[in-house]
Enzyme design. Structure first.
Site, PDB file in Angstrom:
ATOM      1  N   ARG A  74     -32.353  -2.957 -14.285  1.00  0.00           N
ATOM      2  CA  ARG A  74     -31.853  -1.764 -14.980  1.00  0.00           C
ATOM      3  C   ARG A  74     -30.422  -1.511 -14.522  1.00  0.00           C
ATOM      4  NH1 ARG A  74     -32.231   4.180 -13.549  1.00  0.00           N
ATOM      5  NH2 ARG A  74     -31.439   5.102 -15.456  1.00  0.00           N
ATOM      6  N   HIS A 118     -24.619   6.708 -17.399  1.00  0.00           N
ATOM      7  CA  HIS A 118     -24.998   7.109 -16.046  1.00  0.00           C
ATOM      8  C   HIS A 118     -23.793   7.842 -15.436  1.00  0.00           C
ATOM      9  CE1 HIS A 118     -27.926   6.069 -12.583  1.00  0.00           C
ATOM     10  NE2 HIS A 118     -27.049   6.922 -12.076  1.00  0.00           N
ATOM     11  N   GLU A 163     -30.569  10.924 -16.072  1.00  0.00           N
ATOM     12  CA  GLU A 163     -30.538  12.212 -15.373  1.00  0.00           C
ATOM     13  C   GLU A 163     -29.490  13.161 -15.953  1.00  0.00           C
ATOM     14  OE1 GLU A 163     -30.382  12.005 -11.149  1.00  0.00           O
ATOM     15  OE2 GLU A 163     -32.102  10.686 -10.980  1.00  0.00           O
ATOM     16  N   ASN A 290     -37.240   9.348 -12.933  1.00  0.00           N
ATOM     17  CA  ASN A 290     -36.736   9.071 -11.588  1.00  0.00           C
ATOM     18  C   ASN A 290     -37.415  10.046 -10.647  1.00  0.00           C
ATOM     19  OD1 ASN A 290     -35.036   7.270 -12.801  1.00  0.00           O
ATOM     20  ND2 ASN A 290     -33.156   8.416 -12.419  1.00  0.00           N
ATOM     21  N   TYR A 292     -37.980  11.089  -6.507  1.00  0.00           N
ATOM     22  CA  TYR A 292     -37.583  10.920  -5.107  1.00  0.00           C
ATOM     23  C   TYR A 292     -38.398  11.812  -4.170  1.00  0.00           C
ATOM     24  CZ  TYR A 292     -33.565   8.187  -6.662  1.00  0.00           C
ATOM     25  OH  TYR A 292     -32.771   7.198  -7.208  1.00  0.00           O
ATOM     26  N   GLU A 351     -36.365   4.995 -11.221  1.00  0.00           N
ATOM     27  CA  GLU A 351     -35.678   5.006  -9.922  1.00  0.00           C
ATOM     28  C   GLU A 351     -36.611   5.581  -8.879  1.00  0.00           C
ATOM     29  OE1 GLU A 351     -31.860   7.003  -9.587  1.00  0.00           O
ATOM     30  OE2 GLU A 351     -31.199   6.141 -11.485  1.00  0.00           O
TER      31      GLU A 351
END
Ligand code: BGC
Length: 450
Positions: A74, A118, A163, A290, A292, A351
């Protein structure tokens, strides 16, 4: 634990963070070039001109991807490398670079997963108001159309935006490029991004490209430290202002009543043109998430800039870098999309990763045990979610290489592969790269890992 058949194992990067070659190869400047050259904006005032020098080391990095044995890579296209002024003339060297990257991947049997945006808006468009100018919707649609025409015959998976909350951070808070701290502008820019996304999806359908298209949203669920009404309100507000803004426009026909009231109270309700919600909600083929971690909310000690207080959060299992290891964040993010927004398309974890202060190379080895611990735990949740029928079809490690971590510059290292960003930019496998390579080659996640 076996990696299920067809489950995609990948690694991810982004153009500005890795390419470098900021002013060569015919590339035009982006807002991040401008922003990182302003003193005080980045760690030690280091700008992002060099990234990880991936533009210059294309063949070497393709070799690393092949050796790792990942199914998919990606990456994002730098809009201003392809179209230096954002609109108008193509840059032939940029076209050539992405052709070499895509063809190189395909020759190795690695599937390209391309993100159009991005965070690196062409500076020429920022000079005309950037994401705050409604015209951005058609600028982005035209850029997307060019990309589909050029590469759509070979790229099976596309994402429009990565994002989009970064647009809020850039226009509403001023912490990211272009450094504008105006909440009303920021909220309007977020909405423009959603309409631009929808227009790009429409262009994709019209282009006849055969791949699939989606968007990538980061989900940070809010958890209350104690079950009080005050905490619940803060948790709801935090989610409404972030990922639920995008999910509402993408999947629920528009912002919720609660969001409209919230933005009304702060006088930041964006202007919504009549067909905007319909465009923003144009059906997509997959959702990228994504993930985290989570955000703990405490009304008695509230800091809206929650990332600054990560290491003071109550909770469980902290890594030596001060962040909490909370892998259930993945499961919760997927469940939120499925149950609160009735998302039925496949979900990819696009991600996941953690920074480890692993700059020291000992005997050619970089020890980053915490990264292995962290990624193992999340990858396991992704597989469990797949096996439980939650439609999680892949996992991308963030990130292939140590790279330019936005305002943190090179002080925050997320790579599986170490890059000597102080000198040669040479690549060295970390232990996590060896681990991920083993997982990919044996299609098995070692058990006992979280
Ligand atoms: C972004 C990446 C960034 C990573 C780590 C993600 O939110 O998409 O560009 O490097 O977080 O901070």
């Amino acid at each position: 634990m076996p990696i299920p058949d067809g489950f995609v194992l990948g690694v991810a990067t982004s153009a500005y963070q890795v390419e470098g070659a900021a002013s060569t190869g015919g590339r035009g400047p982006s807002i991040w070039d401008t922003f990182t050259h302003v003193p005080g904006n980045t760690h030690d005032d280091v700008p992002g001109d060099r990234g990880s020098e991936a533009y210059a080391r294309l063949d070497e990095d393709l070799g690393i991807l092949a050796d790792l044995g990942v199914d998919s890579y990606r990456f994002s296209i730098s809009w201003s490398r392809l179209i230096p002024d954002g609109v108008g003339e193509l840059n032939p060297e940029g076209v050539d670079y992405y052709n070499r990257l895509i063809d190189g991947l395909l020759a190795l049997g690695i599937s390209p997963n391309v993100t159009l945006y991005h965070w690196d808006l062409p500076q020429a468009l920022e000079d005309r108001g950037g994401w705050a100018n409604r015209e951005v919707v058609e600028w982005f649609a035209a850029y997307a159309r060019r990309a589909f025409e050029l590469f759509g015959d070979r790229v099976p998976m596309w994402a429009t935006l990565n994002e989009p909350i970064a647009i809020w951070v850039g226009y509403g808070l001023g912490f990211f490029a272009p450094g504008i701290a105006d909440p009303k502008t920021g909220r309007q820019a977020m909405h423009h991004a959603m309409v631009a996304h929808g227009r790009a999806v429409q262009e994709f359908r019209a282009s006849g490209a055969t791949g699939s298209i989606g968007i990538v949203v980061d989900v940070w669920k809010r958890h209350s430290v104690a079950p009080t009404d005050e905490n619940q309100v803060l948790a709801d507000e935090g989610e409404d202002e972030s990922f639920r803004f995008f999910f509402a426009e993408l999947f629920a026909g528009g912002l919720s009543g609660r969001q409209v009231r919230l933005f009304g109270r702060s006088d930041t309700m964006p202007h919504i043109a009549p067909t905007d919600y319909e465009v923003a909600g144009t059906p997509i083929d997959f959702l990228g998430i994504n993930v985290y971690g989570r955000v703990m909310v405490d009304s008695t000690n509230f800091n809206p800039y929650w990332w600054e207080q990560a290491d003071t959060m109550p909770g469980g299992n902290f890594l030596s870098n001060g962040t909490e290891l909370y892998p259930d964040a993945l499961t919760e993010a997927v469940q939120t999309a499925r149950s609160d927004y009735d998302v039925t398309v496949p979900i990819y974890i696009t991600e996941n990763g953690t920074p480890v202060d692993d700059g020291v190379v000992e005997d050619g080895v970089v020890h980053d045990d915490d990264r292995i611990k962290y990624m193992s735990a999340f990858l396991r949740r992704a597989i469990e979610a797949h096996d439980a029928g939650l439609g999680v079809e892949g996992y991308y490690a963030w990130t292939l290489l140590d790279n330019y971590e936005w305002t943190a510059a090179y002080s925050s290292r997320f790579g599986l592969v170490h890059v000597d960003t102080d000198g040669t930019f040479d690549r060295t496998y970390k232990m996590s790269a060896h681990w991920y390579r083993d997982v990919a080659h044996h299609r098995r996640l070692p058990v006992g890992d979280q």
